[in-house]
Enzyme design. Structure first.
Site, mmCIF file in Angstrom:
data_model
loop_
_atom_site.group_PDB
_atom_site.id
_atom_site.type_symbol
_atom_site.label_atom_id
_atom_site.label_comp_id
_atom_site.label_asym_id
_atom_site.label_seq_id
_atom_site.Cartn_x
_atom_site.Cartn_y
_atom_site.Cartn_z
ATOM 1 N N GLU A 203 -54.106 80.762 -51.439
ATOM 2 C CA GLU A 203 -55.406 80.268 -51.933
ATOM 3 C C GLU A 203 -56.579 80.880 -51.173
ATOM 4 O O GLU A 203 -56.391 81.466 -50.098
ATOM 5 C CB GLU A 203 -55.473 78.740 -51.856
ATOM 6 C CG GLU A 203 -55.420 78.191 -50.444
ATOM 7 C CD GLU A 203 -56.061 76.809 -50.319
ATOM 8 O OE1 GLU A 203 -57.243 76.658 -50.688
ATOM 9 O OE2 GLU A 203 -55.383 75.893 -49.819
ATOM 10 N N SER B 263 -57.431 63.838 -55.574
ATOM 11 C CA SER B 263 -57.599 65.276 -55.800
ATOM 12 C C SER B 263 -56.900 65.743 -57.071
ATOM 13 O O SER B 263 -55.785 65.300 -57.387
ATOM 14 C CB SER B 263 -57.031 66.050 -54.611
ATOM 15 O OG SER B 263 -57.096 67.430 -54.873
ATOM 16 N N ASP C 87 -55.546 68.372 -57.205
ATOM 17 C CA ASP C 87 -54.311 69.042 -56.749
ATOM 18 C C ASP C 87 -53.092 68.246 -57.210
ATOM 19 O O ASP C 87 -52.060 68.822 -57.583
ATOM 20 C CB ASP C 87 -54.265 69.126 -55.209
ATOM 21 C CG ASP C 87 -55.308 70.075 -54.623
ATOM 22 O OD1 ASP C 87 -56.030 70.738 -55.389
ATOM 23 O OD2 ASP C 87 -55.401 70.128 -53.378
ATOM 24 N N LYS D 131 -52.982 65.935 -44.523
ATOM 25 C CA LYS D 131 -53.832 65.514 -43.400
ATOM 26 C C LYS D 131 -54.126 64.032 -43.479
ATOM 27 O O LYS D 131 -54.323 63.502 -44.565
ATOM 28 C CB LYS D 131 -55.183 66.233 -43.483
ATOM 29 C CG LYS D 131 -55.193 67.588 -42.869
ATOM 30 C CD LYS D 131 -56.627 68.000 -42.531
ATOM 31 C CE LYS D 131 -56.629 69.423 -42.022
ATOM 32 N NZ LYS D 131 -56.900 70.407 -43.058
#
Ligand code: PSU
Ligand code: MN
Length: 303
Positions: free
Chosen positions: A26, A141, A143, A160
Site C-alpha cells: 500500500e 474502517s 478495510d 493497533k
C-alpha cells in the site's frame, strides 16, 4: 482484467502472466504513515525484502487518472516527498481518479486494485478496524467491509490498540473472515506481540497459510484472510508502555474534535511524534518482517 484505469508495471504484468509470485504493497503508509525520508527508505527496503524472498513487489498508488500497480523508485520517491496527497479509501477512488489527483491507497483501496490486477497477497503494517466508541460514532474502517468482499489475503502485524481490537475481531468473525496468527496463540497488537486476546486461528508456517488460502478460495468462500505476524521480540514495544501513548492520542483526538477519515492518520501521527524514534523503528521493522512472510506465502501459493 483489462481495465482502462489500471496501469500495471511491465515487470508485474509479466510475473502475473507467468504465474509467478507477486506481493501488493500500500501507499498510505508512505504518504500518511511515516515522515520523509524514512517513508521512502522504508518503502524501497520493503520492496527489496519482497524481492530477496522470491517475489515481485507491486506498490499501488493513484495518479494521472489511473491505478498504478508497481511503481518505479522515482515514483515512490515522489510520493514520499509530495505534500497533500489524498488518502484514498474505496469511496474516494472515483473522485481522485476522475479529477486526476495524487492518491495514496489505504488497505481497502489497495486490496481492490490488487484484485483487479490479479494479485492475491498483500502486505501492510496494520489494518483499519472498529474504533473505540464505535457503538456511538459508527466509525468502522472500510478495510473491514472490503475484506469481506475481496479475495486478497492481508499480511499485517495485527491491529493497533488505537482501535477496539476485541470488536474488530468480532466484526471479522461476523463477516466470515478468517484471522490467523503465525507462530503464537495470542493475537498481536502491532507494536506489541500481545493484545490480551486469543487469535481465532494459529498456523506455524507460510506453506500452511498458502494451503489454507487455496482451500478457502477453492470453496468459493470469497473474501480476505487476515494474517497476523507478531513484531519481532527485539523491536517490540510492550503493550503497557504503548497504552499511555495511545490513551493520550485518543484524548487529544477527542479534544480536537477529529472526525471521519482524519481519525486514523491523526492518531498514528500523534503516537509517532510522542514516542519519538522508537515507534517508527518498530514500525519499519515489522513491515519488513511482514514483507518477508508475505513473499514466502506468495511463493508457496504459486507452487
Ligand atoms: N492502521 C495502522 N497503520 C496504518 C493505517 C491503519 O496501524 O497505516 C492506515 C492504512 O492505510 C489503513 C487506513 O487502510 O489507515 C485505515 O484508515 P481508516 O481507519 O480511516 O479506514
Ligand atoms: Mn473511519
Amino acid at each position: 482484467m483489462n481495465n482502462h484505469f489500471l496501469q500495471i508495471h511491465p515487470e508485474v504484468a509479466i510475473a502475473l502472466q507467468q504465474g509467478k509470485p507477486v506481493v501488493a504493497l500500500e501507499s498510505t503508509i508512505i504518504s500518511h504513515g511515516m515522515p520523509y525520508p524514512k517513508n521512502v527508505e522504508t518503502a524501497l527496503a520493503v520492496e527489496q525484502t519482497v524481492r530477496d524472498n522470491g517475489a515481485i513487489p507491486a506498490t499501488i498508488a493513484i495518479f494521472d487518472g489511473k491505478c498504478f500497480v508497481g511503481l518505479s523508485k522515482e515514483q515512490i520517491e515522489f510520493f514520499g516527498k509530495k505534500k497533500n496527497v489524498w488518502k484514498v479509501s474505496l469511496r474516494d477512488m472515483p473522485f481522485v481518479i476522475s479529477k486526476k489527483l495524487y492518491g495514496a491507497t489505504t488497505v481497502a483501496a489497495t486490496m481492490r486494485i490488487a484484485s483487479m490486477a490479479g494479485i492475491k497477497i498483500f502486505v501492510t503494517g496494520g489494518i483499519g478496524g472498529v474504533h473505540r466508541g464505535a457503538e456511538k460514532s459508527m466509525d468502522i474502517s472500510a478495510d473491514l467491509t472490503e475484506m469481506e468482499n475481496t479475495s486478497v489475503a492481508v499480511v499485517s502485524a495485527g491491529v493497533k490498540s488505537i482501535l477496539d481490537i476485541e470488536l474488530t475481531l468480532e466484526y471479522l468473525e461476523t463477516k466470515g473472515i478468517p484471522v490467523v496468527t503465525i507462530g503464537q496463540n495470542e493475537f498481536p497488537s502491532f507494536y506489541s506481540r500481545n493484545s490480551g486476546l486469543d487469535s481465532p486461528l494459529r498456523l506455524d508456517s507460510a506453506i500452511e497459510i498458502a494451503e489454507m488460502l487455496k482451500v478457502k478460495w477453492a470453496l468459493d468462500l470469497n473474501g480476505s484472510v487476515l494474517i497476523a505476524n507478531p513484531v519481532p521480540k527485539e523491536q517490540e514495544i510492550e503493550a503497557n508502555e504503548m497504552k499511555v501513548h495511545i490513551d493520550a492520542a485518543l484524548k487529544a483526538a477527542t479534544e480536537k474534535n477529529i472526525k471521519g477519515k482524519e481519525v486514523t492518520p491523526f492518531l498514528l501521527q500523534w503516537i509517532a511524534e510522542h514516542t519519538k524514534g522508537e515507534s517508527l523503528e518498530a514500525n519499519i521493522a515489522l513491515i519488513k518482517h511482514n514483507a518477508k512472510l508475505g513473499a514466502a506465502i506468495a511463493v508457496a501459493f504459486c507452487k
